[in-house]
Design an enzyme around this catalytic site. Sequence first.
Site, mmCIF file in Angstrom:
data_model
loop_
_atom_site.group_PDB
_atom_site.id
_atom_site.type_symbol
_atom_site.label_atom_id
_atom_site.label_comp_id
_atom_site.label_asym_id
_atom_site.label_seq_id
_atom_site.Cartn_x
_atom_site.Cartn_y
_atom_site.Cartn_z
ATOM 1 C CG HIS A 43 50.215 -8.391 62.619
ATOM 2 N ND1 HIS A 43 49.549 -9.591 62.433
ATOM 3 C CD2 HIS A 43 51.205 -8.646 63.496
ATOM 4 C CE1 HIS A 43 50.135 -10.524 63.169
ATOM 5 N NE2 HIS A 43 51.147 -9.982 63.832
ATOM 6 C CG ASP A 73 55.342 -16.436 61.938
ATOM 7 O OD1 ASP A 73 56.410 -16.007 62.418
ATOM 8 O OD2 ASP A 73 54.230 -16.129 62.393
ATOM 9 N NE ARG A 108 61.144 -14.505 66.845
ATOM 10 C CZ ARG A 108 60.127 -13.682 66.509
ATOM 11 N NH1 ARG A 108 59.159 -14.099 65.717
ATOM 12 N NH2 ARG A 108 60.077 -12.467 66.953
ATOM 13 C CB SER A 166 57.432 -13.009 62.653
ATOM 14 O OG SER A 166 56.224 -13.332 63.279
ATOM 15 C CE LYS A 193 51.843 -13.530 62.118
ATOM 16 N NZ LYS A 193 53.005 -13.867 62.900
#
Length: 433
Positions: free
Chosen positions: A82, A161, A168, A183, A187
């Site tokens: 990620h 999220d 956001r 966040s 996930k």
Amino acid sequence: MRMYDLIKKKRDGDKLTAAEIEYFIQGYTSGKIPDYQASALCMAIWFRGMDAEETTALTLAIRDSGDTLHLAPTNGLRVDKHSTGGVGDKTSLVVIPIVAALGIKVAKMSGRGLGHTGGTIDKLEAFAGFRTDLTTAEFESTVERIGLSIVGQSANLAPADKLLYALRDVTATVDSLPLIASSIMGKKLAADDDCIVLDVKTGSGSFMKSVEDSVALARIMVDIGRRAGKRISALITDMDRPLGNTVGNTLEVVEAIETLRGNGPEDLTELCVALATKMLVLAEKGDEATCRENVLRVIASGEALQKLADMVEAQGGDRVWVTDPSRFPKAAHTHCVRAPRSGFITRVNAEEYGRAALLLGAGRNTKEDVIDHTAGLRLIAKTGDYVKEGDVMVELFASDPSLFASASVVLQNVTEIGDRAPASRPLIFDVID
Ligand code: URA
């Protein structure tokens, strides 16, 4: 509990309890807490921050806001990567097929564009018909069948999220260390991977502008992952200039395809090879040299490209677009931004390059905006290159030619040209294991 009291407590710099954080996440996910109160709390967190305990509580509450993935045990470990977000960052489109081609199952949950950065889900939707909204069961069965799948937050994984991310994006509360860490890790924990590689960006195009802040973010996420029993590493990587040569959804997908064919730009290729190698090492597929060799082998053989085609087909797109990218629709209009003087490009502001792509239609200004997949820009000259006055520095793509003027002004203002070549910056600053 009352949401008003939580907002006031954080506004005044006090610490929230785990119970208060769970109350907020559950209430917001179920629709009982409205957007305006959630926005106010995010802004209070942006100003006041959160300590490690609060950040962990927020991560776990996000993880527990929906399902967690339960894939049948496989012959190996499940691995994911990620990125904290950047400009021109299309690494997932390259790295996930590479590791899947080497027998590792990847069930990846990605996001849409956030702030000035692009998102993998918007990029994948450049393939006509590509479904990023698989249910949890469809997601699991796709991974079982073909070894990889990338979805948005439609599967009921970390739904809190999904809501917070969109909020956001339009309330200037993205670049907050605890909000980013929770966040991403919320996930990742919901997807229940065994191994996680984080690509933590640093520089003008990243949410964390300094190496120190990026390292701090990486350490928090690695710590949360380790406490949850995951094997986790973070690479701190350069985002002071856009990654690769393109910014914008279709343009980036085509560049990712070229990279899987072995013809990608040097920086993008090198970073993808490093991330994929790290994922394989964490999954115990051999030492670093062996894993790197295998990564290069599946790029050269075309096996990684075929994995991308398998995923496109499995999720509703046409696999032929992977072998023949000329099928992607193209922008109706192009425009060139030229060098105002001769010299070396000493610096670009990558965040502003992201904003210019947004102005051309590649991103959203409100939650409801529809993006133009064909819009974006191609860097013809990058930091360190020598340009002559009048040379093309950037090529712009849009469906509406009236959008070129403002994007051109942004780019001209943030591209610095000097008489001396700039010092080179490393692509990978640090590795946190
Ligand atoms: N990527 C995420 O998933 N969340 C963030 O907050 C930033 C980048």
